[in-house]
Design an enzyme around this catalytic site. Sequence first.
Site, short mmCIF file in Angstrom:
data_model
loop_
_atom_site.label_atom_id
_atom_site.label_comp_id
_atom_site.label_asym_id
_atom_site.label_seq_id
_atom_site.Cartn_x
_atom_site.Cartn_y
_atom_site.Cartn_z
N GLU A 58 41.32 32.57 110.94
CA GLU A 58 40.92 30.96 110.87
C GLU A 58 40.38 30.82 109.42
OE1 GLU A 58 39.31 30.48 115.45
OE2 GLU A 58 37.78 30.03 113.62
N HIS B 154 32.65 45.04 111.38
CA HIS B 154 32.40 43.77 111.22
C HIS B 154 31.00 43.27 111.03
CE1 HIS B 154 35.91 42.40 114.57
NE2 HIS B 154 36.16 43.25 113.39
N TYR C 26 31.65 27.54 116.21
CA TYR C 26 33.13 27.75 115.91
C TYR C 26 33.97 28.83 117.01
CZ TYR C 26 32.12 25.02 111.94
OH TYR C 26 31.84 23.78 111.18
N TYR D 191 43.48 43.37 121.01
CA TYR D 191 44.28 44.38 120.38
C TYR D 191 45.22 44.94 121.55
CZ TYR D 191 41.83 43.67 116.37
OH TYR D 191 41.37 43.13 115.07
N GLN E 168 33.56 50.53 108.40
CA GLN E 168 33.92 49.00 107.34
C GLN E 168 32.84 48.85 106.78
OE1 GLN E 168 35.27 45.86 110.16
NE2 GLN E 168 37.04 47.00 110.08
#
Length: 340
Positions: free
Chosen positions: A214, A120, A224, A235, A55
């Site tokens: 979220e 991520h 959070y 997963y 990513q």
Amino acid sequence: MAEFATGLDHPWGGAFLPDGRLLLTERPGRMRVVGRDGALSAPLTGVPAVEARGQGGLLDVALAPDFATTRELYLCQAALVQGGALTRLVRARLSPDATALEAATPILDATPPQAEGRNHYGCRIVFGRDGAMYLSTGERYVTKARAQRLDDLGGKVLRLARNGAALADNPFAGRPGARAEIFTYGHRNPQGLAVNPWTGSLWEAEFGARGGDEVNILRPGRNYGWPVVTKGIDYDGSRIGEGAARPDMEEPIHFWVPSVSPSGIVFYTGNAFPAWRGSLFLAALNPPGLVRLTTEGDRVTGEERLLWGRTRFRQVLQGPDGLVYILTDESVGRVLQLRP
């Protein structure tokens, strides 16, 4: 919906220049300028090398508030350093002819680096009403608990000066064992940051695992929750953490089960779509589409799904013409334009 530009490789971030052209990043490590007619420039020179695996790559771009006079901008990227890969913030200038980046300089690394995994990174940049620069970082997937560690810059939203330094009034400044750059923590992979133009509050969107995506309003020093609490599951179907909520951790103002995989976000303030004023748009990856949340102040009051099930959307922008522009997450990526 119309195709405004094409021929891009996984476009990720964008910012409209004062003259109405669109400056874009491509994840493999290129930047281009899209003309007002949709024509693509050649790749800019001077772009720093990136870790374009998984990513990672060249991710967000944001113009400095005084860009019109300084031509200063900021990039977020995946970078390879000794010990592994990390999220990096870079400051640069756009050349007067918009063909090159000048003086591209790393100003913050979200340490520690991680040897395994290329997921991520977070990597959105926004400037707040307070003049501070906010940067989101992912917890890098392999070690979820990084998001809870205050000596670790993964899984956070950081509040920074324009040289990448922590601001003196940050919530953890001066606290032993905590990084002073941290504004909020307990985030998984936040790829959406936007300032509510009516209230000045900072809104954030992040991916859950299976469910638990979220939208949060960020308040200094707050936790959070990830991975201690989440509305989703892992997963493989297993439980994550302690459950869905805990009194000492912040609740999202909106969430999804199952997921929509929200990436970039923007508040709509334009006149081209009067009925959409006050909406928060979210670019959704899986299922693919565009989510429109209606808002009143700092509350979400409704949800509509647009262009659903077609193409993965990475970022959504409001143009100076009041139209909505969407970056598609494709190897032959496009900029789509929504018109009335």
